[in-house]
Enzyme design. Structure first.
Site, PDB file in Angstrom:
ATOM      1  N   VAL A  53       0.744  -1.297   0.133  1.00 25.25           N
ATOM      2  CA  VAL A  53       0.009  -0.075  -0.070  1.00 25.25           C
ATOM      3  C   VAL A  53       0.765   1.106   0.172  1.00 25.25           C
ATOM      4  CG1 VAL A  53      -1.852   1.265   1.255  1.00 25.25           C
ATOM      5  CG2 VAL A  53      -1.917  -1.159   1.187  1.00 25.25           C
ATOM      6  N   CYS A  54       1.935   1.074   0.687  1.00 22.79           N
ATOM      7  CA  CYS A  54       2.744   2.759   0.973  1.00 22.79           C
ATOM      8  C   CYS A  54       3.491   2.801  -0.392  1.00 22.79           C
ATOM      9  CB  CYS A  54       3.810   2.156   1.971  1.00 22.79           C
ATOM     10  SG  CYS A  54       2.941   2.221   3.539  1.00 22.79           S
ATOM     11  N   ALA A  55       4.009   1.695  -1.091  1.00 22.63           N
ATOM     12  CA  ALA A  55       4.677   1.549  -2.405  1.00 22.63           C
ATOM     13  C   ALA A  55       3.712   2.197  -3.379  1.00 22.63           C
ATOM     14  CB  ALA A  55       5.307   0.332  -2.694  1.00 22.63           C
TER      15      ALA A  55
END
Length: 158
Positions: A53-55
């Site tokens: 999700v962060c990527a």
């Protein structure tokens, strides 16, 4: 303050709010330089660039950065080396990855530190826009595993 991690509530430190004056925070750039978050910019807080999700969020902000018309800093507790490796591998050149690992001033001055559970000590998912010395947009994501509301952010900047 509480947010959810995979549906379970976790406490985070109180986040800076809409209308608050910005507070300077020293963070570390991917080249180990000291950067101060004291200018008009979008500040994106993520738990770890090593999660899907962060990527995805970093990639989205990289695409939208020019359209948003402001510098975009992505901050986490990740080591600068991990951020540099990720940005190089992904070809991300429109975001500025920074780490709060050394000084802890971001979590002290902006809040967003996860205070319990599996991610304790990391930063939660949030977006702040600072202009003219004030926070003019603030979103602390209710669910850590979900992306911020890009439409609301773009509307606020229009």
């Amino acid at each position: 303050m509480k947010v959810n991690f995979k549906g379970s509530p976790v406490a985070i430190s109180e986040a800076i709010k809409l209308g608050d004056s910005i507070k300077d925070a020293k963070v570390v750039g991917k080249d180990l330089s000291v950067i101060n978050l004291n200018e008009d910019a979008i500040i994106v807080s993520v738990p770890s660039i090593d999660t899907g999700v962060c990527a995805k969020e970093a990639r989205e902000f990289n695409v939208k950065a020019n359209k948003l018309g402001m510098k975009v800093y992505v901050v986490s507790m990740d080591l600068p080396f991990a951020f540099a490796r990720f940005c190089t591998a992904e070809g991300l050149e429109n975001i500025i990855p920074v780490s709060d690992f050394r000084y802890g001033e971001f979590v002290k001055n902006y809040g967003c530190r996860i205070q319990e559970g599996a991610l304790e000590g990391l930063t939660t998912r949030a977006v702040f826009v600072q202009k003219g010395g004030k926070i003019v947009y603030s979103e602390v994501c209710a669910e850590i595993t979900e992306l911020p509301n890009f439409d609301a952010l773009e509307k606020a900047l229009a």
